[in-house]
Write a protein that holds these residues in place. Structure first.
Motif, PDB file in Angstrom:
ATOM      1  N   GLN A   1      27.222  87.096 -59.158  1.00 34.16           N
ATOM      2  CA  GLN A   1      28.108  88.172 -58.713  1.00 34.16           C
ATOM      3  C   GLN A   1      27.981  88.536 -57.390  1.00 34.16           C
ATOM      4  O   GLN A   1      29.054  88.936 -56.654  1.00 34.16           O
ATOM      5  N   MET A   2      27.056  88.403 -56.671  1.00 30.63           N
ATOM      6  CA  MET A   2      26.707  88.746 -55.148  1.00 30.63           C
ATOM      7  C   MET A   2      27.158  87.857 -54.204  1.00 30.63           C
ATOM      8  O   MET A   2      27.732  88.373 -53.328  1.00 30.63           O
ATOM      9  N   PHE A   3      27.316  86.694 -54.780  1.00 33.83           N
ATOM     10  CA  PHE A   3      27.458  85.540 -53.501  1.00 33.83           C
ATOM     11  C   PHE A   3      28.835  85.902 -52.765  1.00 33.83           C
ATOM     12  O   PHE A   3      29.050  85.719 -51.756  1.00 33.83           O
ATOM     13  N   PRO A   4      29.864  85.996 -53.920  1.00 37.34           N
ATOM     14  CA  PRO A   4      31.251  85.965 -53.165  1.00 37.34           C
ATOM     15  C   PRO A   4      31.633  87.017 -52.213  1.00 37.34           C
ATOM     16  O   PRO A   4      32.038  86.862 -51.184  1.00 37.34           O
ATOM     17  N   TYR A   5      30.652  88.383 -52.297  1.00 42.49           N
ATOM     18  CA  TYR A   5      30.681  89.248 -51.485  1.00 42.49           C
ATOM     19  C   TYR A   5      30.090  88.803 -49.983  1.00 42.49           C
ATOM     20  O   TYR A   5      30.522  89.222 -48.960  1.00 42.49           O
ATOM     21  N   LEU A   6      28.706  88.008 -50.193  1.00 42.97           N
ATOM     22  CA  LEU A   6      28.059  87.649 -49.247  1.00 42.97           C
ATOM     23  C   LEU A   6      28.922  86.547 -48.281  1.00 42.97           C
ATOM     24  O   LEU A   6      29.054  86.656 -46.979  1.00 42.97           O
ATOM     25  N   LYS A   7      29.449  85.847 -49.081  1.00 40.02           N
ATOM     26  CA  LYS A   7      30.314  84.872 -48.352  1.00 40.02           C
ATOM     27  C   LYS A   7      31.520  85.232 -47.506  1.00 40.02           C
ATOM     28  O   LYS A   7      31.656  84.660 -46.636  1.00 40.02           O
ATOM     29  N   TRP A   8      32.153  86.154 -48.421  1.00 39.12           N
ATOM     30  CA  TRP A   8      33.221  86.654 -47.747  1.00 39.12           C
ATOM     31  C   TRP A   8      32.807  87.672 -46.181  1.00 39.12           C
ATOM     32  O   TRP A   8      33.297  87.497 -45.326  1.00 39.12           O
ATOM     33  N   SER A   9      31.841  88.179 -46.480  1.00 38.98           N
ATOM     34  CA  SER A   9      31.292  89.288 -45.220  1.00 38.98           C
ATOM     35  C   SER A   9      30.760  88.180 -44.123  1.00 38.98           C
ATOM     36  O   SER A   9      31.204  88.545 -42.966  1.00 38.98           O
ATOM     37  N   LEU A  10      30.168  86.992 -44.307  1.00 43.52           N
ATOM     38  CA  LEU A  10      29.623  86.353 -43.338  1.00 43.52           C
ATOM     39  C   LEU A  10      30.266  85.087 -42.833  1.00 43.52           C
ATOM     40  O   LEU A  10      30.216  84.475 -42.151  1.00 43.52           O
ATOM     41  N   LYS A  11      31.529  84.837 -43.659  1.00 47.64           N
ATOM     42  CA  LYS A  11      32.353  83.732 -43.446  1.00 47.64           C
ATOM     43  C   LYS A  11      31.598  82.337 -43.514  1.00 47.64           C
ATOM     44  O   LYS A  11      31.637  81.487 -42.696  1.00 47.64           O
ATOM     45  N   ILE A  12      30.618  82.266 -44.733  1.00 53.38           N
ATOM     46  CA  ILE A  12      29.749  81.252 -45.048  1.00 53.38           C
ATOM     47  C   ILE A  12      30.675  80.012 -45.435  1.00 53.38           C
ATOM     48  O   ILE A  12      31.507  79.861 -46.343  1.00 53.38           O
ATOM     49  N   ASP A  13      30.347  78.853 -44.574  1.00 57.43           N
ATOM     50  CA  ASP A  13      30.940  77.450 -44.852  1.00 57.43           C
ATOM     51  C   ASP A  13      29.868  76.512 -45.509  1.00 57.43           C
ATOM     52  O   ASP A  13      30.110  75.547 -46.237  1.00 57.43           O
ATOM     53  N   ALA A  14      28.607  76.939 -45.517  1.00 56.15           N
ATOM     54  CA  ALA A  14      27.627  76.199 -45.793  1.00 56.15           C
ATOM     55  C   ALA A  14      26.284  76.811 -45.939  1.00 56.15           C
ATOM     56  O   ALA A  14      26.186  77.976 -45.083  1.00 56.15           O
ATOM     57  N   ILE A  15      25.302  76.569 -46.744  1.00 59.61           N
ATOM     58  CA  ILE A  15      24.044  76.999 -46.663  1.00 59.61           C
ATOM     59  C   ILE A  15      22.713  75.865 -46.226  1.00 59.61           C
ATOM     60  O   ILE A  15      22.954  75.033 -46.686  1.00 59.61           O
ATOM     61  N   ILE A  16      22.150  76.046 -45.107  1.00 59.12           N
ATOM     62  CA  ILE A  16      21.144  75.393 -44.980  1.00 59.12           C
ATOM     63  C   ILE A  16      19.618  75.699 -44.955  1.00 59.12           C
ATOM     64  O   ILE A  16      19.287  76.978 -44.733  1.00 59.12           O
ATOM     65  N   SER A  17      18.743  75.137 -45.613  1.00 61.84           N
ATOM     66  CA  SER A  17      17.554  75.381 -46.019  1.00 61.84           C
ATOM     67  C   SER A  17      16.494  74.431 -45.283  1.00 61.84           C
ATOM     68  O   SER A  17      17.013  73.080 -44.991  1.00 61.84           O
ATOM     69  N   GLY A  18      15.121  74.919 -44.985  1.00 65.91           N
ATOM     70  CA  GLY A  18      14.354  73.772 -44.310  1.00 65.91           C
ATOM     71  C   GLY A  18      13.561  72.959 -45.207  1.00 65.91           C
ATOM     72  O   GLY A  18      12.697  72.262 -44.577  1.00 65.91           O
ATOM     73  N   ASN A  19      13.716  73.000 -46.569  1.00 58.98           N
ATOM     74  CA  ASN A  19      13.151  72.220 -47.666  1.00 58.98           C
ATOM     75  C   ASN A  19      13.739  72.342 -48.969  1.00 58.98           C
ATOM     76  O   ASN A  19      14.670  73.391 -49.278  1.00 58.98           O
ATOM     77  N   ILE A  20      13.437  71.329 -49.759  1.00 61.00           N
ATOM     78  CA  ILE A  20      14.171  71.395 -50.829  1.00 61.00           C
ATOM     79  C   ILE A  20      13.753  72.084 -52.060  1.00 61.00           C
ATOM     80  O   ILE A  20      14.130  72.292 -53.117  1.00 61.00           O
ATOM     81  N   GLY A  21      12.473  72.422 -51.849  1.00 61.64           N
ATOM     82  CA  GLY A  21      11.745  73.058 -52.944  1.00 61.64           C
ATOM     83  C   GLY A  21      11.555  74.485 -52.939  1.00 61.64           C
ATOM     84  O   GLY A  21      10.908  74.972 -54.087  1.00 61.64           O
ATOM     85  N   TYR A  22      11.796  75.264 -52.249  1.00 59.82           N
ATOM     86  CA  TYR A  22      11.468  76.728 -52.019  1.00 59.82           C
ATOM     87  C   TYR A  22      12.162  77.364 -53.350  1.00 59.82           C
ATOM     88  O   TYR A  22      13.338  77.030 -53.933  1.00 59.82           O
ATOM     89  N   VAL A  23      11.171  78.195 -54.198  1.00 60.28           N
ATOM     90  CA  VAL A  23      11.541  78.443 -55.314  1.00 60.28           C
ATOM     91  C   VAL A  23      12.805  79.278 -55.399  1.00 60.28           C
ATOM     92  O   VAL A  23      13.749  79.209 -56.300  1.00 60.28           O
ATOM     93  N   VAL A  24      12.826  80.176 -54.503  1.00 60.54           N
ATOM     94  CA  VAL A  24      13.955  81.310 -54.560  1.00 60.54           C
ATOM     95  C   VAL A  24      15.338  80.686 -54.008  1.00 60.54           C
ATOM     96  O   VAL A  24      16.338  81.329 -54.383  1.00 60.54           O
ATOM     97  N   GLN A  25      15.375  79.505 -53.780  1.00 57.23           N
ATOM     98  CA  GLN A  25      16.679  78.832 -53.327  1.00 57.23           C
ATOM     99  C   GLN A  25      17.113  77.989 -54.518  1.00 57.23           C
ATOM    100  O   GLN A  25      18.571  77.515 -54.451  1.00 57.23           O
ATOM    101  N   GLN A  26      16.591  77.778 -55.530  1.00 60.50           N
ATOM    102  CA  GLN A  26      17.040  76.766 -56.513  1.00 60.50           C
ATOM    103  C   GLN A  26      18.192  77.549 -57.367  1.00 60.50           C
ATOM    104  O   GLN A  26      19.346  76.604 -57.395  1.00 60.50           O
ATOM    105  N   GLU A  27      18.362  78.610 -57.578  1.00 61.58           N
ATOM    106  CA  GLU A  27      19.402  79.062 -58.397  1.00 61.58           C
ATOM    107  C   GLU A  27      20.842  79.410 -57.335  1.00 61.58           C
ATOM    108  O   GLU A  27      21.820  79.292 -57.729  1.00 61.58           O
TER     109      GLU A  27
END
Length: 426
Positions: free
Chosen positions: A121-147
């Motif tokens: 529910q939250m991400f569409p608002y964040l995507k619109w606000s920041l004009k997000i085209d991709a998300i980048i992380s420094g690790n494949i395993g971080y717990v909070v990024q899986q969902e």
């Protein structure tokens, strides 16, 4: 001091407001808070990548922004995502949930489901606000990024990992990767060996969604030709709970190794005290317990801290390396950075603690390292006319290419090109 207090107050304020948004259960409010705390690097690109921030990963992002300049970056530290995740999970269960058991255990099952629904529910608002085209992380395993990665895939935003934990492949601890799962669009690796080993073990990886780009933050070493301070050395401190100690099975050897860790730190402190004309910088990782470990050794051996000894957890590794005449450490990518920067490497000789050298990325390239067994070795290397290392160009380039890809200072360009290609083809 006043500036630090202001920053701390501001950070605490936004953390509390973010928690409030969770209490009242308003995804749009949560997105607004995240948008406010977002750091930005603008490069005039039509594409913006949201970065899940961690300390060392900032250096890679900064390098890409400086040397490639093809993307804008919006940065939200992982700690803020942890606040959201923790709102939905039981504290006791959250402590049990790790990167390696995220997909194989039942810990926080309901919390993960509720977190996923809230992000959806939250991400569409964040995507619109920041004009997000991709998300980048420094690790494949971080717990909070899986969902979050799952939500990204469902909402048409590529989730990309620039896997900065590359040197795990040299630590003899590969099997834990078998419990990982990658559900993003693409993963970028530092070197070919990491990619090959990951392809064997991690579900969700294929030849098509992986690439080797090198280490962006290393680019500065090939571009910055500054002269070092010949009376300054930097020591990247290590800690007695690292991956090297984890492969020592004999309890007596393990105890001796831990003591050797402390003894080497004391050796560096003693050197600073005995040679006030040298500036000795002891750089720890960011968490306070790393600093406390070094300070504890200092207090146990010296009544006061030598005025020429700097113990710090701040400062960019690249600046410290480039401004120093020698780089000291153990089992650290900082030593590879030193080779890239053409700086002599000094390392405690702990090789006898384990029979296998699979953890040692200098195996076969021992000529690049000055090994220290006793105090006299350290004095000889630092006080002698010149450190002797095999920094001939063929040896150095062979070593670096094996670890970081082509040693050409263009990793940032390769990384951003791979990210842009992923965005355009997603």
């Amino acid at each position: 001091m006043l500036r630090k207090l202001k920053i701390k107050f501001k950070s605490q304020f936004y953390e509390n407001v973010l928690k409030l948004s969770m209490v009242i259960g308003n995804p749009r409010f949560t997105a607004s808070v995240l948008a406010i705390i977002t750091g930005r690097i603008k490069r005039g690109s039509e594409y913006t990548a949201l970065v899940l921030g961690r300390t060392i990963f900032y250096d890679d992002i900064d390098a890409m922004a400086r040397f490639s300049r093809k993307l804008n970056y919006a940065i939200i530290h992982l700690s803020y995502w942890e606040i959201i995740f923790s709102h939905f999970t039981d504290p006791a269960e959250r402590k049990m949930l790790t990167e390696t058991n995220y997909y194989s255990s039942d810990y926080c099952r309901k919390g993960k489901e509720n977190y996923y629904r809230y992000l959806k529910q939250m991400f569409p608002y964040l995507k619109w606000s920041l004009k997000i085209d991709a998300i980048i992380s420094g690790n494949i395993g971080y717990v909070v990024q899986q969902e979050l990665a799952k939500v990204c895939g469902e909402q048409g935003v590529p989730f990309i990992a620039l896997h900065k934990e590359a040197m795990d492949v040299y630590g003899g601890r590969l099997e834990s990767y078998s419990d990982f799962k990658f559900i993003g669009a693409r993963i970028l690796f530092y070197n070919n060996r990491i990619r090959e080993e990951a392809l064997k073990r991690i579900a969700g990886l294929s030849e098509g969604n992986t690439a080797v780009v090198g280490i962006p933050r290393f680019d500065s070493y090939f571009r910055d030709q500054r002269k070092p301070n010949h009376k300054q050395v930097v020591f990247f401190c290590f800690y007695p709970k690292d991956k090297f100690l984890a492969i020592i099975r004999d309890e007596q050897k393990l105890a001796r190794a831990k003591q050797a860790y402390a003894d080497f730190h004391k050796l560096m402190i003693d050197f600073a005290a005995e040679h006030p004309d040298f500036r000795v910088i002891m750089k720890t990782k960011n968490a306070q317990y790393y600093m406390d470990y070094v300070l504890g050794i200092l207090r146990a051996s010296h009544q006061t801290q030598p005025s020429n000894l700097v113990i710090t957890k701040s400062g960019k590794a690249s600046d410290l390396i480039l401004s120093s005449s020698a780089v000291i450490g153990f089992d650290s990518t900082a030593l590879i950075e030193a080779v890239a920067a053409d700086r002599p490497v000094i390392c405690p000789d702990f090789r006898d603690f384990v029979s296998s050298q699979s953890w040692n990325f200098f195996a076969g390239f021992e000529g690049l390292v000055n090994y220290v067994k006793i105090k006299q070795d350290l004095d000889k290397f630092l006080l002698g006319p010149m450190l002797q290392t095999d920094q001939t160009k063929p040896t150095r380039n062979t070593f670096l290419e094996r670890l970081i890809g082509p040693p050409d200072g263009n990793a940032s360009i390769r990384a951003e090109s791979a990210i842009l290609e992923t965005i355009k083809n997603y």
